[in-house]
Scaffold this motif. Sequence first.
Motif, PDB file in Angstrom:
ATOM      1  N   GLN A  25      -8.493  -1.818  -9.026  1.00  0.00           N
ATOM      2  CA  GLN A  25      -7.761  -2.916  -8.415  1.00  0.00           C
ATOM      3  C   GLN A  25      -8.540  -4.198  -8.644  1.00  0.00           C
ATOM      4  O   GLN A  25      -9.770  -4.196  -8.620  1.00  0.00           O
ATOM      5  CB  GLN A  25      -7.591  -2.688  -6.902  1.00  0.00           C
ATOM      6  CG  GLN A  25      -6.771  -1.473  -6.534  1.00  0.00           C
ATOM      7  CD  GLN A  25      -6.649  -1.294  -5.033  1.00  0.00           C
ATOM      8  OE1 GLN A  25      -7.442  -1.833  -4.270  1.00  0.00           O
ATOM      9  NE2 GLN A  25      -5.646  -0.540  -4.619  1.00  0.00           N
ATOM     10  N   SER A  39      -3.067  -3.892  -8.472  1.00  0.00           N
ATOM     11  CA  SER A  39      -3.442  -2.538  -8.856  1.00  0.00           C
ATOM     12  C   SER A  39      -3.098  -2.320 -10.323  1.00  0.00           C
ATOM     13  O   SER A  39      -2.032  -2.732 -10.793  1.00  0.00           O
ATOM     14  CB  SER A  39      -2.709  -1.505  -8.003  1.00  0.00           C
ATOM     15  OG  SER A  39      -2.971  -0.190  -8.481  1.00  0.00           O
ATOM     16  N   GLN A  44       0.818  -3.786 -10.506  1.00  0.00           N
ATOM     17  CA  GLN A  44       1.566  -4.184  -9.309  1.00  0.00           C
ATOM     18  C   GLN A  44       0.714  -5.007  -8.353  1.00  0.00           C
ATOM     19  O   GLN A  44      -0.373  -4.584  -7.953  1.00  0.00           O
ATOM     20  CB  GLN A  44       2.080  -2.928  -8.593  1.00  0.00           C
ATOM     21  CG  GLN A  44       2.918  -3.197  -7.364  1.00  0.00           C
ATOM     22  CD  GLN A  44       3.600  -1.932  -6.867  1.00  0.00           C
ATOM     23  OE1 GLN A  44       3.736  -0.962  -7.589  1.00  0.00           O
ATOM     24  NE2 GLN A  44       4.042  -1.940  -5.626  1.00  0.00           N
ATOM     25  N   ILE A  46      -0.189  -5.828  -4.911  1.00  0.00           N
ATOM     26  CA  ILE A  46      -0.013  -5.034  -3.689  1.00  0.00           C
ATOM     27  C   ILE A  46      -0.402  -5.814  -2.439  1.00  0.00           C
ATOM     28  O   ILE A  46      -0.209  -5.310  -1.329  1.00  0.00           O
ATOM     29  CB  ILE A  46      -0.789  -3.705  -3.759  1.00  0.00           C
ATOM     30  CG1 ILE A  46      -2.284  -3.950  -3.980  1.00  0.00           C
ATOM     31  CG2 ILE A  46      -0.224  -2.828  -4.884  1.00  0.00           C
ATOM     32  CD1 ILE A  46      -3.105  -2.662  -3.945  1.00  0.00           C
ATOM     33  N   THR A  59       4.471  -4.017   2.770  1.00  0.00           N
ATOM     34  CA  THR A  59       4.179  -2.685   2.267  1.00  0.00           C
ATOM     35  C   THR A  59       4.511  -1.689   3.359  1.00  0.00           C
ATOM     36  O   THR A  59       4.090  -1.857   4.512  1.00  0.00           O
ATOM     37  CB  THR A  59       2.701  -2.538   1.863  1.00  0.00           C
ATOM     38  OG1 THR A  59       2.403  -3.446   0.813  1.00  0.00           O
ATOM     39  CG2 THR A  59       2.413  -1.114   1.377  1.00  0.00           C
ATOM     40  N   PHE A  65       0.573   6.105  -2.192  1.00  0.00           N
ATOM     41  CA  PHE A  65      -0.355   5.437  -3.101  1.00  0.00           C
ATOM     42  C   PHE A  65      -0.918   6.448  -4.105  1.00  0.00           C
ATOM     43  O   PHE A  65      -2.121   6.637  -4.199  1.00  0.00           O
ATOM     44  CB  PHE A  65      -1.505   4.810  -2.316  1.00  0.00           C
ATOM     45  CG  PHE A  65      -1.091   3.684  -1.411  1.00  0.00           C
ATOM     46  CD1 PHE A  65      -1.128   2.373  -1.848  1.00  0.00           C
ATOM     47  CD2 PHE A  65      -0.655   3.934  -0.123  1.00  0.00           C
ATOM     48  CE1 PHE A  65      -0.764   1.330  -1.010  1.00  0.00           C
ATOM     49  CE2 PHE A  65      -0.285   2.898   0.724  1.00  0.00           C
ATOM     50  CZ  PHE A  65      -0.332   1.598   0.268  1.00  0.00           C
ATOM     51  N   GLY A  74       4.888  -4.685  -2.037  1.00  0.00           N
ATOM     52  CA  GLY A  74       4.256  -5.568  -3.011  1.00  0.00           C
ATOM     53  C   GLY A  74       5.252  -6.104  -4.017  1.00  0.00           C
ATOM     54  O   GLY A  74       6.374  -6.481  -3.682  1.00  0.00           O
TER      55      GLY A  74
END
Length: 318
Positions: A25, A39, A44, A46, A59, A65, A74
């Motif tokens: 990340q 991420s 994405q 997030i 979220t 995840f 996200g």
Amino acid sequence: MGKSAAVWDQRSELEIARDWNGIEQVVLRVPRGASAKVSLHGGQVISWKNERGEELLFTSSKAIFKPPKAMRGGIPICFPQFGNCGSLEQHGFARNKVWSIDDDPPTLHSNDSNGKVFVDLLLKPMEDDLKCWPHCFEFRLRVSLSMDGNLTLISRIRNINGKQFSFSIAYHTYFSVSNISEVRVEGLETLDYLDNLCQRERFTEQGDAITFESEVDRIYLGTPNVVAVLDHEKKRTFVIRKEGLPDMVLWNPWEKKSKSMLDLGDDEYKQMLCVDAAAIERPITLKTGEEWTGRLEISAVPSSYCSDHFDQHLQGVM
């Protein structure tokens, strides 16, 4: 990571960490306190927080995840299709793949890098992808955070070899809101939309502004480059600016559908609204060597500020 993959001044920060699945990340921070987290699973975004540390993206508390499942929240990227048709999985495969950090990205316009901290990501098709979508492409994504906390995503998709192909794309943005019943969307008045709840039948928007009292799943067509999402209770407005993305999706599953979704809490529909900058009705077609660019910028401002300035935004001021 090469110097071209990310830039920042001495007061800005870029950090690379790993989640509990071992996936990298990237965290972007600017001096005033705003931050964003990206991420490499799905490329994405997030998390996006303002200078007070308030989370601006929704979220789900039940989000999964773990690859290959896309995370509920996200900004998932829907590519090379939006929706569910043909042999591809729903909303395509980009949101389910592990992207890489691009150490040698092409040069972007200086306005897209000056005064910002950013990271460049890259997605190329794997062998399994080519079996279900046999096209060679490079998808480059720049995620940047400006000094005043605005979040920008720039996509560059190139046909690098082989036959012509077409694709659809959407930034499936989950905005965090106080209560969906207290939210309205401005900028889509009088436009035609395709209603996914009625087999994509075409309608014309009749309201002065769009409010929400039941499930909504619509694709608005030929939308302006600036649209606003006003949250009355939080006195906050999200301003969405976009280029190369003519359509806009509005989605909220409401109560009944939420209860059937394993990765969404029964009442969490009240705290979210998806507003997607997209290209859906007329897919993008690229010949060999051609490239498409799409740009999304989102900012969060006090609603009083937005009401004073939104008229000129709607006239195309970017």
